[in-house]
Enzyme design. Structure first.
Site, PDB file in Angstrom:
ATOM      1  N   ALA A   1       2.022   0.939   7.816  1.00 18.71           N
ATOM      2  CA  ALA A   1       1.177   0.911   9.021  1.00 18.71           C
ATOM      3  C   ALA A   1       2.002   0.814  10.300  1.00 18.71           C
ATOM      4  O   ALA A   1       1.517   1.160  11.382  1.00 18.71           O
ATOM      5  CB  ALA A   1       0.206  -0.281   8.940  1.00 18.71           C
TER       6      ALA A   1
ATOM      7  N   THR B   1       0.830  -1.199   0.000  1.00 20.24           N
ATOM      8  CA  THR B   1       0.000   0.000   0.000  1.00 20.24           C
ATOM      9  C   THR B   1       0.872   1.259   0.000  1.00 20.24           C
ATOM     10  O   THR B   1       0.816   2.079  -0.913  1.00 20.24           O
ATOM     11  CB  THR B   1      -0.931  -0.016   1.227  1.00 20.24           C
ATOM     12  OG1 THR B   1      -1.522  -1.318   1.329  1.00 20.24           O
ATOM     13  CG2 THR B   1      -2.028   1.032   1.101  1.00 20.24           C
TER      14      THR B   1
ATOM     15  N   PRO C   1      -7.753   1.934   8.371  1.00 22.11           N
ATOM     16  CA  PRO C   1      -6.579   2.804   8.234  1.00 22.11           C
ATOM     17  C   PRO C   1      -6.094   3.103   6.822  1.00 22.11           C
ATOM     18  O   PRO C   1      -5.225   3.956   6.638  1.00 22.11           O
ATOM     19  CB  PRO C   1      -5.506   2.027   8.993  1.00 22.11           C
ATOM     20  CG  PRO C   1      -5.888   0.594   8.797  1.00 22.11           C
ATOM     21  CD  PRO C   1      -7.388   0.569   8.761  1.00 22.11           C
ATOM     22  N   GLN C   2      -6.605   2.420   5.788  1.00 25.70           N
ATOM     23  CA  GLN C   2      -5.888   2.538   4.512  1.00 25.70           C
ATOM     24  C   GLN C   2      -5.846   3.957   3.961  1.00 25.70           C
ATOM     25  O   GLN C   2      -4.823   4.376   3.393  1.00 25.70           O
ATOM     26  CB  GLN C   2      -6.396   1.544   3.471  1.00 25.70           C
ATOM     27  CG  GLN C   2      -7.811   1.771   2.974  1.00 25.70           C
ATOM     28  CD  GLN C   2      -8.124   0.882   1.761  1.00 25.70           C
ATOM     29  OE1 GLN C   2      -7.248   0.437   1.039  1.00 25.70           O
ATOM     30  NE2 GLN C   2      -9.402   0.617   1.536  1.00 25.70           N
TER      31      GLN C   2
ATOM     32  N   GLU D   1       9.557  -6.464  -4.137  1.00 26.41           N
ATOM     33  CA  GLU D   1       8.308  -7.038  -3.625  1.00 26.41           C
ATOM     34  C   GLU D   1       8.375  -8.560  -3.673  1.00 26.41           C
ATOM     35  O   GLU D   1       8.656  -9.141  -4.719  1.00 26.41           O
ATOM     36  CB  GLU D   1       7.112  -6.523  -4.442  1.00 26.41           C
ATOM     37  CG  GLU D   1       5.799  -7.247  -4.197  1.00 26.41           C
ATOM     38  CD  GLU D   1       5.371  -7.323  -2.719  1.00 26.41           C
ATOM     39  OE1 GLU D   1       5.411  -6.281  -2.030  1.00 26.41           O
ATOM     40  OE2 GLU D   1       5.015  -8.428  -2.256  1.00 26.41           O
ATOM     41  N   ALA D   2       8.051  -9.177  -2.554  1.00 25.17           N
ATOM     42  CA  ALA D   2       8.125 -10.636  -2.453  1.00 25.17           C
ATOM     43  C   ALA D   2       7.095 -11.330  -3.341  1.00 25.17           C
ATOM     44  O   ALA D   2       7.312 -12.441  -3.811  1.00 25.17           O
ATOM     45  CB  ALA D   2       7.950 -11.061  -1.000  1.00 25.17           C
TER      46      ALA D   2
ATOM     47  N   HIS E   1      -6.341  -4.551  11.249  1.00 24.05           N
ATOM     48  CA  HIS E   1      -5.890  -3.162  11.289  1.00 24.05           C
ATOM     49  C   HIS E   1      -4.708  -2.969  12.241  1.00 24.05           C
ATOM     50  O   HIS E   1      -4.537  -1.888  12.802  1.00 24.05           O
ATOM     51  CB  HIS E   1      -7.043  -2.242  11.736  1.00 24.05           C
ATOM     52  CG  HIS E   1      -8.169  -2.191  10.760  1.00 24.05           C
ATOM     53  ND1 HIS E   1      -9.374  -1.576  11.034  1.00 24.05           N
ATOM     54  CD2 HIS E   1      -8.286  -2.673   9.508  1.00 24.05           C
ATOM     55  CE1 HIS E   1     -10.174  -1.692   9.990  1.00 24.05           C
ATOM     56  NE2 HIS E   1      -9.546  -2.355   9.046  1.00 24.05           N
TER      57      HIS E   1
ATOM     58  N   MET F   1     -11.773  -3.209   1.363  1.00 23.94           N
ATOM     59  CA  MET F   1     -12.041  -2.048   0.497  1.00 23.94           C
ATOM     60  C   MET F   1     -12.711  -0.853   1.157  1.00 23.94           C
ATOM     61  O   MET F   1     -13.036   0.122   0.478  1.00 23.94           O
ATOM     62  CB  MET F   1     -12.862  -2.457  -0.735  1.00 23.94           C
ATOM     63  CG  MET F   1     -12.254  -3.623  -1.475  1.00 23.94           C
ATOM     64  SD  MET F   1     -13.175  -4.021  -2.971  1.00 23.94           S
ATOM     65  CE  MET F   1     -12.585  -5.664  -3.272  1.00 23.94           C
TER      66      MET F   1
HETATM   67  C1  FAD Z   1      -7.772  -8.906   5.163  1.00 25.07           C
HETATM   68  C2  FAD Z   1      -7.602  -7.438   5.385  1.00 25.07           C
HETATM   69  C3  FAD Z   1      -8.723  -6.599   5.327  1.00 25.07           C
HETATM   70  C4  FAD Z   1      -8.580  -5.235   5.538  1.00 25.07           C
HETATM   71  N1  FAD Z   1      -9.654  -4.397   5.343  1.00 25.07           N
HETATM   72  C5  FAD Z   1      -9.445  -3.054   5.340  1.00 25.07           C
HETATM   73  C6  FAD Z   1     -10.463  -2.165   4.918  1.00 25.07           C
HETATM   74  O1  FAD Z   1     -11.558  -2.563   4.513  1.00 25.07           O
HETATM   75  N2  FAD Z   1     -10.206  -0.827   4.978  1.00 25.07           N
HETATM   76  C7  FAD Z   1      -8.996  -0.337   5.413  1.00 25.07           C
HETATM   77  O2  FAD Z   1      -8.840   0.877   5.470  1.00 25.07           O
HETATM   78  N3  FAD Z   1      -8.015  -1.170   5.797  1.00 25.07           N
HETATM   79  C8  FAD Z   1      -8.206  -2.504   5.732  1.00 25.07           C
HETATM   80  N4  FAD Z   1      -7.188  -3.347   6.050  1.00 25.07           N
HETATM   81  C9  FAD Z   1      -5.922  -2.752   6.529  1.00 25.07           C
HETATM   82  C10 FAD Z   1      -5.098  -2.140   5.410  1.00 25.07           C
HETATM   83  O3  FAD Z   1      -5.302  -2.829   4.197  1.00 25.07           O
HETATM   84  C11 FAD Z   1      -3.638  -2.200   5.820  1.00 25.07           C
HETATM   85  O4  FAD Z   1      -3.474  -1.529   7.067  1.00 25.07           O
HETATM   86  C12 FAD Z   1      -2.723  -1.528   4.800  1.00 25.07           C
HETATM   87  O5  FAD Z   1      -2.976  -2.011   3.508  1.00 25.07           O
HETATM   88  C13 FAD Z   1      -1.281  -1.758   5.196  1.00 25.07           C
HETATM   89  O6  FAD Z   1      -0.440  -1.095   4.284  1.00 25.07           O
HETATM   90  P1  FAD Z   1       1.131  -1.215   4.437  1.00 25.07           P
HETATM   91  O7  FAD Z   1       1.736  -0.392   3.378  1.00 25.07           O
HETATM   92  O8  FAD Z   1       1.477  -0.950   5.848  1.00 25.07           O
HETATM   93  O9  FAD Z   1       1.473  -2.766   4.227  1.00 25.07           O
HETATM   94  P2  FAD Z   1       1.113  -3.746   3.033  1.00 25.07           P
HETATM   95  O10 FAD Z   1       0.128  -3.142   2.104  1.00 25.07           O
HETATM   96  O11 FAD Z   1       0.744  -5.039   3.641  1.00 25.07           O
HETATM   97  O12 FAD Z   1       2.474  -3.866   2.230  1.00 25.07           O
HETATM   98  C14 FAD Z   1       3.633  -4.535   2.684  1.00 25.07           C
HETATM   99  C15 FAD Z   1       4.314  -5.126   1.460  1.00 25.07           C
HETATM  100  O13 FAD Z   1       5.633  -5.515   1.779  1.00 25.07           O
HETATM  101  C16 FAD Z   1       5.905  -6.757   1.173  1.00 25.07           C
HETATM  102  N5  FAD Z   1       6.999  -7.385   1.913  1.00 25.07           N
HETATM  103  C17 FAD Z   1       7.009  -7.747   3.205  1.00 25.07           C
HETATM  104  N6  FAD Z   1       8.204  -8.277   3.533  1.00 25.07           N
HETATM  105  C18 FAD Z   1       8.971  -8.241   2.427  1.00 25.07           C
HETATM  106  C19 FAD Z   1      10.309  -8.636   2.135  1.00 25.07           C
HETATM  107  N7  FAD Z   1      11.110  -9.170   3.080  1.00 25.07           N
HETATM  108  N8  FAD Z   1      10.771  -8.458   0.880  1.00 25.07           N
HETATM  109  C20 FAD Z   1       9.977  -7.920  -0.086  1.00 25.07           C
HETATM  110  N9  FAD Z   1       8.696  -7.538   0.136  1.00 25.07           N
HETATM  111  C21 FAD Z   1       8.204  -7.689   1.383  1.00 25.07           C
HETATM  112  C22 FAD Z   1       4.586  -7.480   1.244  1.00 25.07           C
HETATM  113  O14 FAD Z   1       4.515  -8.558   0.358  1.00 25.07           O
HETATM  114  C23 FAD Z   1       3.597  -6.368   0.931  1.00 25.07           C
HETATM  115  O15 FAD Z   1       3.377  -6.230  -0.447  1.00 25.07           O
HETATM  116  C24 FAD Z   1      -7.301  -4.707   5.850  1.00 25.07           C
HETATM  117  C25 FAD Z   1      -6.177  -5.545   5.899  1.00 25.07           C
HETATM  118  C26 FAD Z   1      -6.313  -6.895   5.644  1.00 25.07           C
HETATM  119  C27 FAD Z   1      -5.087  -7.766   5.685  1.00 25.07           C
END
Ligand code: FAD
Ligand code: NAG
Ligand code: NAG
Ligand code: NAG
Ligand code: NAG
Ligand code: NAG
Ligand code: NAG
Length: 618
Positions: free
Chosen positions: A588, A53, A599-600, A73-74, A554, A144
């Site tokens: 996050a 994200t 939180p998205q 990206e993994a 979250h 979403m």
């Molecule tokens: C099932 C689910 C439902 C949700 N529903 C909602 C919702 O309806 N509304 C809302 O606002 N929020 C929702 N959330 C929360 C929101 O989606 C997350 O808080 C947000 O997307 C997190 O963003 P991020 O950038 O922190 O991490 P992420 O989007 O998880 O990104 C982390 C990335 O890092 C990559 N990565 C990790 N380790 C490595 C490595 N060692 N090497 C390479 N790549 C790596 C991962 O593969 C991933 O692509 C939900 C979350 C989930 C899981």
């Protein structure tokens, strides 16, 4: 929420590729094959770890500035690696990737397959905690819902980090810059008793589409009839449909929520929005199916990242900065593996210490939720998807007019501070903890959901949930070895603080009050389905909650942003990691505390803001 039981079993059948979205993605990627470099040492100005994200927002914005940027990206492309469960909004709640249980269906194509530590506050349960392992990260598998937190939440953030740039007014430009709103399509919604008003001024209004952010935000092209009854039920307990929505810095009352769905009813993720645009318009390099194992340092200066594609391990050097965006569980894992974290943990695993930062992996805040269910004679998203007789019709509706149940990811939610009668039962300690939260921060969220009915006049099992929004319990993330091959160790700390149990109990009683609304007798069938009439005493209700509460995915704040490392913070207000140079964390994990609600939207805006910071510092 439609996440358990028969729905998961049925999802196994949805394996092949069928939606035209696949054609779109292969066009997007094959026309720009130079965007996917071969494995091997390379140097960039910026190396972003995690194409999720936040990571794809950062990578896309830095690349658009003309800098040389790579993102590691993994995972791969979820649209081609997995099924239409990730792209069709109507499947959002029945995707088996959600299964919050110990024995879950493994879905290596898009999920990290994390299993939590046993939760003593929740009957010792271990749960699968879904986390997106794909381009788009968790934005590719989430449910979403898109909305923003409250004005005082962002002021509290500004105060916590000692910088006014986190106030609502200062962040609003980044909310606008990240997204674009498509107004409700009333003809497609076609439900006179589900109209609403909202505030269009808090979205980008530029007539030039290019000036607005790429993330698509819209209202579903279908109204779940059962949700109109939940609207009645919530109104009966004072959670009344508001006139402004949840994007203007207020979270009170109820509303049909905005969702990250395109106007033609496909999931909008950071991959389908930001990355698609960056692939077409910039020289961004994507190392997909490539795992970062360690951030490399020269002294305390981050110089690059060690990564592995298949069996090849190599180094991506960063001339300017490394940006870590691996998410709430994997960013602390990578910091620890790289020598940044509590010295005792690093010493115990013989990891050379780069910076002794006690806050890494601590402070995890994870809101939980639970529901009360009753039989209903109304149709719902779940009953439509489960009814073989409706399949041809609703598929046709989706394919030809992008409307109907498949176009919707649900979306009626409400927020409140517990009303006086419910507060009266709280202990003085809990009341005083809640009093530390600003006046506009809600304590409980309500979510309307459904399961397919069981026959005998029960078309739908109505599922009304409550979320404990501001957990006082704390969990943690740590590592069990010095190797990336071992998953991070995740402990959510559920219900370890008694205040959370008290709020949960009060919220549960509010759910029953809502179900008790006189108007609902027109559609309710039979006695309460879950937990059932036998569960009445506070002790029994709490046992039910401990046995059944689950995460709403979250989790946040495992590398909290704050004023100083001594106070437990990991990054400063510019997202720079304390004690080292040229390293930021943006995802996050750096939220200073749990955002009320979903939180998205905040994470997209935060990433836009830090991208600006990085460019200003360059
Ligand atoms: C099932 C689910 C439902 C949700 N529903 C909602 C919702 O309806 N509304 C809302 O606002 N929020 C929702 N959330 C929360 C929101 O989606 C997350 O808080 C947000 O997307 C997190 O963003 P991020 O950038 O922190 O991490 P992420 O989007 O998880 O990104 C982390 C990335 O890092 C990559 N990565 C990790 N380790 C490595 C490595 N060692 N090497 C390479 N790549 C790596 C991962 O593969 C991933 O692509 C939900 C979350 C989930 C899981
Ligand atoms: C999703 O894919 C499955 C399997 O190919 C197909 O049967 C189903 O109709 C698709 N659903 C939609 C909404 O396109
Ligand atoms: C990354 O994605 C591109 C485009 O789909 C593909 O050609 C390439 O093989 C992928 N890389 C790996 C290592 O799988
Ligand atoms: C890649 O870089 C690493 C570290 O800088 C170095 O040890 C290695 O020899 C390089 N590999 C090649 C093939 O140049
Ligand atoms: C609202 O209208 C829909 C569609 O006409 C209907 O199914 C539903 O029962 C109505 N809800 C209420 C609360 O009257
Ligand atoms: C590491 O930091 C902690 C907390 O700030 C401190 O108590 C500890 O003494 C430090 N360890 C060393 C070896 O400096
Ligand atoms: C439900 O409503 C009835 C009648 O108004 C009332 O007696 C009862 O206490 C209510 N129950 C709950 C759980 O609110």
């Amino acid at each position: 929420m439609v996440i358990l039981g028969g729905v998961i079993a049925r999802a196994g059948a949805l394996l092949a590729l069928a939606h035209p979205v696949w054609a779109l993605v292969s066009q997007r990627t094959t026309s720009v094959s130079s965007s996917f470099p071969a494995a091997g040492n390379a140097s960039y100005d910026y190396v972003v770890v995690g194409g999720g994200t936040a990571g794809l927002v950062i990578a896309a914005r830095l690349a658009a500035s003309g800098a040389s940027v790579s993102v590691v990206e993994a995972g791969g492309f979820y649209e081609t690696d997995f099924t239409n469960l990730t792209t069709v909004p109507g499947y959002a709640f029945s995707d088996p990737v959600l299964a919050p249980v110990e024995f879950f269906p493994p879905i290596p194509a898009v999920d990290w397959e994390l299993l939590s530590e046993a939760q003593p506050g929740a009957n010792g349960r271990k749960v699968h905690y879904a986390a997106g392992k794909t381009l788009g990260g968790s934005s590719a598998i989430n449910t979403m819902c898109y909305h923003r937190a409250t004005k005082s939440t962002y002021q509290r953030w500004a105060d916590a980090v000692g910088n006014p740039s986190y106030s609502w007014n200062a962040l609003l430009p980044y909310f606008l810059k990240s997204s674009r709103l498509t107004p409700p399509n009333w003809p497609k919604r076609n439900t006179p008793n589900a109209t609403f008003s909202y505030d269009p001024t808090v979205f980008c209004s530029s007539p030039s589409a290019a000036a607005c952010g790429p993330l698509q935000v819209s209202y579903a092209n279908w109204v779940d009839p059962t949700n109109t009854w939940f609207s009645v039920a919530l109104a009966a307990i004072g959670v009344v449909k508001n006139t402004i929505g949840f994007n203007s810095g207020f979270l009170s009352g109820a509303a049909y929520t905005t969702e990250t769905i395109t106007p033609d009813a496909i999931r909008s993720s950071s991959e389908s929005s930001y990355l698609a645009r960056a692939l077409a318009q910039t020289t961004l390099k994507v190392y997909n199916r490539t795992q970062a194992s360690k951030i490399l340092f020269s002294g305390t200066k981050a110089t690059g990242v060690s990564v592995t594609t298949g069996s090849l391990t190599y180094v991506l050097s960063a001339r300017k900065e490394v940006i870590l965006s691996a998410g709430v569980f994997h960013s602390p894992q990578l910091l620890l593996l790289s020598g940044i974290g509590p010295q005792a943990t690093l010493d115990s695993l013989s990891i050379p210490v780069v910076a002794n930062l006690s806050g890494v992996g601590q402070n995890l805040q994870d809101p939980i939720f639970f529901s009360v269910q009753n039989g209903l004679q109304t149709p719902s998203l779940a009953s439509e998807l489960a009814d073989p007789a409706r399949q041809a019709t609703i598929l046709q509706q989706y394919v030809s007019t992008q409307s109907g149940p498949f176009s919707s990811a649900g979306g009626y939610i409400g927020f409140e501070k517990l009303p006086p009668a419910a507060r009266a039962a709280l202990s003085p300690r809990t009341a005083s903890l809640l009093a530390t939260l600003p006046a506009d921060v809600p304590e409980v969220e309500y979510l309307a959901g459904s399961f397919a009915g069981t026959g005998g006049g029960v078309t739908t099992i109505g599922d009304l949930s409550a979320v404990v929004l501001n957990p006082f319990s704390r969990g943690s993330v740590t590592i069990s070895s010095a190797s990336i091959a071992d998953k991070p160790v995740v402990d959510m700390g559920w219900l370890s603080d008694p205040a959370d149990a008290e709020v949960a109990l009060a919220a549960f009683k509010r759910l029953r009050q809502a179900w008790n609304a006189t108007a609902l007798s027109a559609v309710k069938v039979g006695p309460e389905v879950r937990p059932g009439a036998a569960v009445q005493s506070d002790a029994d209700i709490l046992s039910f909650i401990r046995a059944n509460a689950i995460q709403i995915w979250h989790a946040s704040a495992t590398n909290a942003m704050g004023k100083s490392a001594a106070a437990g913070a990991v990054v400063d207000w510019r997202a720079k990691v304390f004690g080292v140079n040229r390293l930021r964390v943006v995802d996050a994990s750096v939220l200073p505390f749990a955002m009320p609600g979903h939180p998205q939207a905040t994470i997209y805006a935060l990433a836009e803001k830090i991208a600006d910071c990085i460019l200003a510092d360059a």
